[in-house]
Design a protein around this motif. Structure first.
Motif, short mmCIF file in Angstrom:
data_model
loop_
_atom_site.label_atom_id
_atom_site.label_comp_id
_atom_site.label_asym_id
_atom_site.label_seq_id
_atom_site.Cartn_x
_atom_site.Cartn_y
_atom_site.Cartn_z
N ALA A 72 -3.14 2.19 -13.84
CA ALA A 72 -2.26 3.35 -14.21
C ALA A 72 -2.52 4.39 -13.45
O ALA A 72 -1.76 5.46 -13.55
N ALA A 73 -3.73 4.98 -13.19
CA ALA A 73 -4.09 5.94 -12.47
C ALA A 73 -3.57 6.26 -11.13
O ALA A 73 -3.33 7.43 -10.90
N ASP A 74 -3.16 5.23 -10.47
CA ASP A 74 -2.83 5.26 -9.06
C ASP A 74 -1.38 5.69 -9.09
O ASP A 74 -0.45 5.73 -9.94
N ASP A 75 -0.88 6.47 -7.96
CA ASP A 75 0.48 6.82 -7.71
C ASP A 75 1.25 6.37 -6.98
O ASP A 75 0.68 6.04 -5.57
N PRO A 76 2.34 5.75 -6.98
CA PRO A 76 3.34 4.88 -6.10
C PRO A 76 3.38 5.59 -5.10
O PRO A 76 3.79 4.93 -4.09
N ALA A 77 3.62 6.81 -5.01
CA ALA A 77 3.76 7.37 -3.90
C ALA A 77 2.97 7.54 -2.76
O ALA A 77 3.08 7.80 -1.58
N ALA A 78 1.52 7.14 -3.10
CA ALA A 78 0.47 7.28 -2.33
C ALA A 78 0.05 5.80 -1.75
O ALA A 78 -1.08 5.55 -1.26
N ILE A 79 1.11 4.80 -2.27
CA ILE A 79 0.57 3.55 -1.99
C ILE A 79 1.51 2.89 -0.92
O ILE A 79 2.74 3.15 -1.13
N SER A 80 1.29 1.92 -0.20
CA SER A 80 1.87 1.47 0.82
C SER A 80 3.30 0.54 0.26
O SER A 80 2.95 0.25 -0.96
N ILE A 81 4.20 0.59 0.95
CA ILE A 81 5.37 -0.50 0.52
C ILE A 81 4.83 -1.58 0.25
O ILE A 81 5.48 -2.33 -0.62
N ASP A 82 4.11 -2.31 1.12
CA ASP A 82 3.84 -3.70 1.07
C ASP A 82 2.89 -3.92 -0.28
O ASP A 82 3.11 -4.82 -0.95
N GLU A 83 1.95 -3.07 -0.65
CA GLU A 83 1.10 -3.19 -1.83
C GLU A 83 1.90 -2.83 -2.93
O GLU A 83 1.78 -3.63 -3.91
N ILE A 84 3.03 -1.95 -2.92
CA ILE A 84 4.16 -1.93 -4.09
C ILE A 84 4.88 -3.07 -4.39
O ILE A 84 4.73 -3.51 -5.58
N ALA A 85 5.36 -3.62 -3.05
CA ALA A 85 6.18 -4.91 -3.29
C ALA A 85 5.36 -5.95 -4.01
O ALA A 85 5.94 -6.82 -4.88
N HIS A 86 4.30 -6.15 -3.49
CA HIS A 86 3.26 -7.42 -4.04
C HIS A 86 2.82 -6.88 -5.36
O HIS A 86 2.79 -8.02 -6.16
#
Length: 945
Positions: free
Chosen positions: A12-26
């Motif tokens: 929950a502490a992670d920021d979606p803006a700072a995560i790669s698209i592939d990681e987000i999609a996964h």
């Protein structure tokens, strides 16, 4: 900033803006191309809940019911219950405490009625909110669909386009010239450029270029984004969680109704005190029971005189009226907008799609052999070609026209198809106009079989042309370039021209004739496009537009117009008859705007339009003066629209403004009534507007104004009815006590001299202030509401003339009631022989019938009650129920004991009905005088220049 919810598999502490698209999609368990499956989306919606911000907790029904008792007037009734119960106890509890029970039942009945009315209003508003719910485009199962915004779930692949409202927080996976308005979150007035980018480390909201957020709006470009947070997990949700719930401010009408209630309440309390004091002075008080009787009378009189059900009735009438508007394709988002809509004095309308059909139509074809008129309008391919008055063009002219229309259809990416019996287009409307005109000739199928597209040179604003390279199967598969573009540019690329079946050199004389044709079309306010072509040599370079679009053979020019809606002209005339000024504000060419405005009757032919450049050149004083006399504005920008609206409002107008694009949103919000287009309007404009046109039709606006005026008239009807009827009750009791010696009441031997007892007053209030008043709130038009000028914002709902009518009608009710009591009592002005209970029952019944007859009077201040007498079946039903209840209270023994009544003879019933009708005949005479007075003043008034 909103964090990734733990359920997605990322901390929950992670920021979606700072995560790669592939990681987000996964983490989201989704696909960046195909999105979620419908089944998975449904499962997540069931698990996570709808994508809506948490609102104030829903009030339980039992609390809503208890709230009906939280009113000063109800407190008076409860005091009356306590007083009568205490008196019953002090007297040794003889029998049942009838007065206390009856008053308690009336309190409960009033509470139930108020609860039901409130529930109906809430259900109506909820239905309207569902109709205006925002929608978003998503990819599910690999296909684009549009769903309600509350159906978004984490992992959905949103499709963003200009004008869309962003439905949830999401990470961009694709962006093309994408800019988003984030002022609602960041306060930044400029739109923010968005791109597919990953931020490094913590970043403030405004720096998260790879994210879009719920509650913002797409100002430009397109994109796709994976939803990372919904509902209260979004940035907007965090803000909502910090806000205190605030009650909606009352509308001007509600404030005035509140002022009326307070003023009337104070006046009636004073009158009640006077009546109580007078009764004590006149009567021979012999014990606690007599004191209680007098006090109950005062309390009942105060309760009866104030229309405590008025707020509930007002809400129901507004809600039902808004539902009727929705059936007319006008969706009003807030009940409070209805009263403003009926007061509109200016309708500022966009042109395209509102006043016009938004169906570009070729009206004329100009070729070397002359002018051809194309009949028929819109996308339905029905019509023919007429050349210089002839039923059909000559062979040479027809050959030229075929090449123009088929050539324009080839140099196009639009499509025309029929679905469910309706013709519709896909693509640019101007390009589609060629397809429609060609199909009128019946040559579409042949053209499709003959030509096959090889390549295309897209339109650019620099070239002002588009070219298509086609393989001609009827001429040995020879390639040919077909170009469509602005006449002044295209003619410069031509060296030859088509004349009949031949091709000739484009000499100066022919070039001048072609340019004259273009000028003629432009002077008729037609949009012009020219068509040319050239066969290509084998192996010729097709990669360069510059090389392709040269040495062309000019074919002809078409004149295109978006035809005005036939019903719009009728609506404009109706608006003018109602004293409403219609103005057109458009980004189109001034000549086109004036032409359409003249066709619709907005301006006279030959009038001038005010352009954006001219507006910029005017100072404030000059602009205000120009706005008073100008009804067509062309080539305007958003700032100009806003300035026009501000100037109209500063001049005392109530402005209704239409719009469909993002750039219209500021003006829609500034207008008194912002009206968004339901079909072509963006989500941003729908959010900014107070009303949505489901059919994008100007005529619907005028119909909504008519409905708004009708609703306001109905509000005045039931106010007139409630106040005059309650005034009748007050004056009956007050004059009955003061004049007791004149009408025989003082000689009855009663300790307390009263024309009516407390329970009878409360009964009258119950059966006459509820159903009949509500039925009047849905009364059809009794007079032509569009024959009057708009109501001024400063004009009171209840003016002096209406107050005089309320007092006069109330006085007639009191006189008729007291005269009936005197008729049957011994002594007084008229000698009678009946008992006090009999005379009081007759007076009680007369007052009920007076109020029922008054429903017909109150339907109009000047129009006869017999005009359209039977159009309101709800009113007749309510009156029928009220009459049956009055018969029951007079003739049922159980109710006789509760309300102090005795049965009446048939002759007495006739007398009661006749005396009750006195209010009807008095009002007819009053209306006759008012019509004469108004007519004489109109005829003697100086004519307006």
């Amino acid at each position: 900033m909103a964090k990734m919810p733990p359920r997605l598999g990322i901390a929950a502490a992670d920021d979606p803006a700072a995560i790669s698209i592939d990681e987000i999609a996964h983490a989201l368990g989704t696909d960046v191309e195909a999105g979620l499956s419908s089944a998975e989306a449904a499962r997540r919606l069931q698990s996570d809940g709808p994508n809506v911000l948490r609102s104030a907790p829903t009030t339980p029904n039992w609390r809503k019911l208890l709230a009906q008792f939280q009113d000063p007037l109800i407190y008076l009734l409860l005091v009356a219950v306590i007083i009568s119960t205490v008196a019953w106890l002090l007297e040794g509890r003889p029998g049942w405490p009838v007065d206390a029970l009856v008053i308690a039942l009336i309190v409960i009945a009033n509470a139930i009625l108020g609860y039901v009315q409130q529930a109906r209003a809430e259900h109506a508003v909820a239905a309207l909110q569902r109709m205006t719910a925002a929608t978003v485009a998503v990819i599910r199962d690999g296909d684009p669909i549009r769903i309600p915004s509350d159906g978004l779930v984490c992992g959905d692949l949103m499709v963003l386009s200009e004008g869309d409202a962003v439905g949830a927080d999401a990470r961009l996976v694709r962006a093309a010239a994408l800019r988003v308005q984030e002022a609602s979150l960041t306060g930044e007035s400029e739109s923010v450029h968005k791109e597919v980018a990953t931020v490094r480390g913590p970043a403030v909201l405004g720096d998260q270029r790879g994210m879009v957020f719920k509650g913002t709006a797409v100002a430009q470009g397109t994109g796709r984004a994976l939803v990372t947070a919904t509902a209260m997990d979004t940035e907007m949700g965090e803000i909502a969680a910090m806000l205190e719930s605030t009650a909606e401010a009352p509308t001007p009408l509600q404030r005035e109704v509140g002022r009326i209630g307070r003023a009337l309440g104070i006046a009636v309390v004073v009158i009640a005190l006077v009546v109580v004091v007078s009764t004590f002075l006149i009567s021979d008080i012999r014990g606690a029971a007599d004191i209680v009787t007098v006090l109950l009378l005062g309390v009942s009189l105060a309760v009866a005189a104030v229309p405590e059900g008025l707020p509930a009735i007002l809400s129901v009438v507004l809600a039902l009226g808004v539902q009727r508007m929705a059936r007319h394709r006008a969706v009003v988002k807030k009940l409070s907008s209805v009263e403003t809509l009926g007061s509109a004095s200016v309708i500022a309308s966009d042109k395209t799609g509102t006043l016009t059909k938004s169906e570009m139509t070729i009206q004329r074809v100009m070729t070397a052999s002359g002018s051809t008129r194309v009949t028929g309008v819109g996308y339905t391919p029905e019509g023919s070609l007429q050349h210089q008055g002839a039923a059909s063009p000559t062979a040479a002219v027809l050959a030229e026209d075929i090449v123009v229309l088929s050539g324009g259809s080839l140099a196009s990416n639009a499509a025309l198809r029929q679905r469910d019996g309706q013709w519709e287009i896909q693509g640019d409307p101007t390009e589609a106009a060629f397809l429609v005109a060609e199909r009128k000739l019946g040559l579409t199928e042949r053209r499709i079989q003959r030509f096959e597209r090889i390549a295309e040179v897209p339109f650019t604003s620099e070239r002002k042309m588009m070219s298509s390279i086609e393989r001609d199967h009827e001429h040995g598969d020879q390639p040919v370039v077909i170009t469509k573009g602005a006449p002044d540019v295209l003619i410069g690329r031509c060296t030859r021209a088509r004349v009949g079946m031949a091709v000739v050199d484009l000499d100066d004389d022919l070039r001048r004739r072609i340019l004259d044709d273009v000028t003629e079309l432009s002077d008729d306010a037609l949009r012009t496009l020219s068509v040319a072509y050239r066969p290509l040599a084998a192996g010729e370079d097709t990669a360069s537009a510059e090389l392709l679009e040269r040495d062309l053979i000019f074919v002809g020019t078409v004149g295109i117009i978006d035809p005005p809606r036939p019903e719009a002209a009728v609506a404009v005339e109706e608006a003018r008859r109602a004293g409403i000024r219609v103005i057109m504000i458009t980004g189109d060419h001034p000549g086109t705007a004036v032409r359409i405005a003249a066709d619709l009757g907005i301006v006279e032919p030959g009038s001038a339009a005010l352009t954006g450049l001219q507006i910029d050149a005017l100072d404030d004083d000059s602009f205000v003066e120009a706005v008073r006399h100008t009804s067509v504005y062309a080539r305007v920008a958003p700032k100009h629209k806003l300035r026009i609206i501000d100037a109209l409002q500063a001049d005392g107008n109530v402005v209704a403004m239409t719009g469909d694009g993002v750039n219209d949103a500021p003006a829609l919000k500034a207008a008194d009534i912002g009206i968004a287009m339901g079909i072509t309007g963006t989500e941003v404009t729908k959010e900014a507007a107070k009303m949505i046109l489901a059919d994008d039709n100007f005529a619907t606006i005028v119909e909504a104004v008519r409905e708004g005026r009708g609703i306001f008239n109905n509000i005045r009807k039931f106010l007139r009815y409630l106040l005059s009827s309650n005034m009748g009750e007050v004056l009956t009791v007050f004059l009955g006590v003061v004049l007791a010696g004149f009408i025989g009441l003082a000689g009855t031997g009663e300790a307390v001299v009263l024309p009516l007892v407390a329970t009878q007053i409360l009964w009258i209030n119950l059966i006459t202030d509820s159903a009949p008043a509500l039925a009047m709130g849905v009364d059809p038009e009794t007079e032509d509401v569009m024959a009057h000028r708009p109501r001024r914002p400063s004009e009171r709902v209840i003016d002096f003339r209406m107050w005089m009518g309320v007092i006069e009608v109330g006085a007639v009710m009191a006189v008729a009631t007291l005269a009936t009591i005197d008729l049957y009592l011994p002594g007084g002005l008229i000698e009678g022989t009946r008992s006090l209970d009999n005379a009081r029952t007759a007076g009680f019944t007369v007052l009920v019938f007076s109020q029922l007859f008054n429903t017909f009077n109150a339907r109009s201040e000047t129009v006869s009650a017999f005009h359209r007498l039977f159009v309101n079946r709800w009113l007749w039903g309510a009156l029928g129920v009220s009459v049956l209840l009055q018969v029951a209270v007079v003739h049922l023994p159980l109710l006789n004991a509760a309300f102090g009544t005795v049965p009446l003879s048939a002759g007495q019933w006739l007398v009661c009905v006749g005396m009750g009708s006195a209010v009807l005949w008095f009002s007819e005479l009053r209306k006759l005088f008012l019509r004469w007075w108004i007519g004489s003043h109109r005829s003697s008034a100086p004519s307006e220049s």
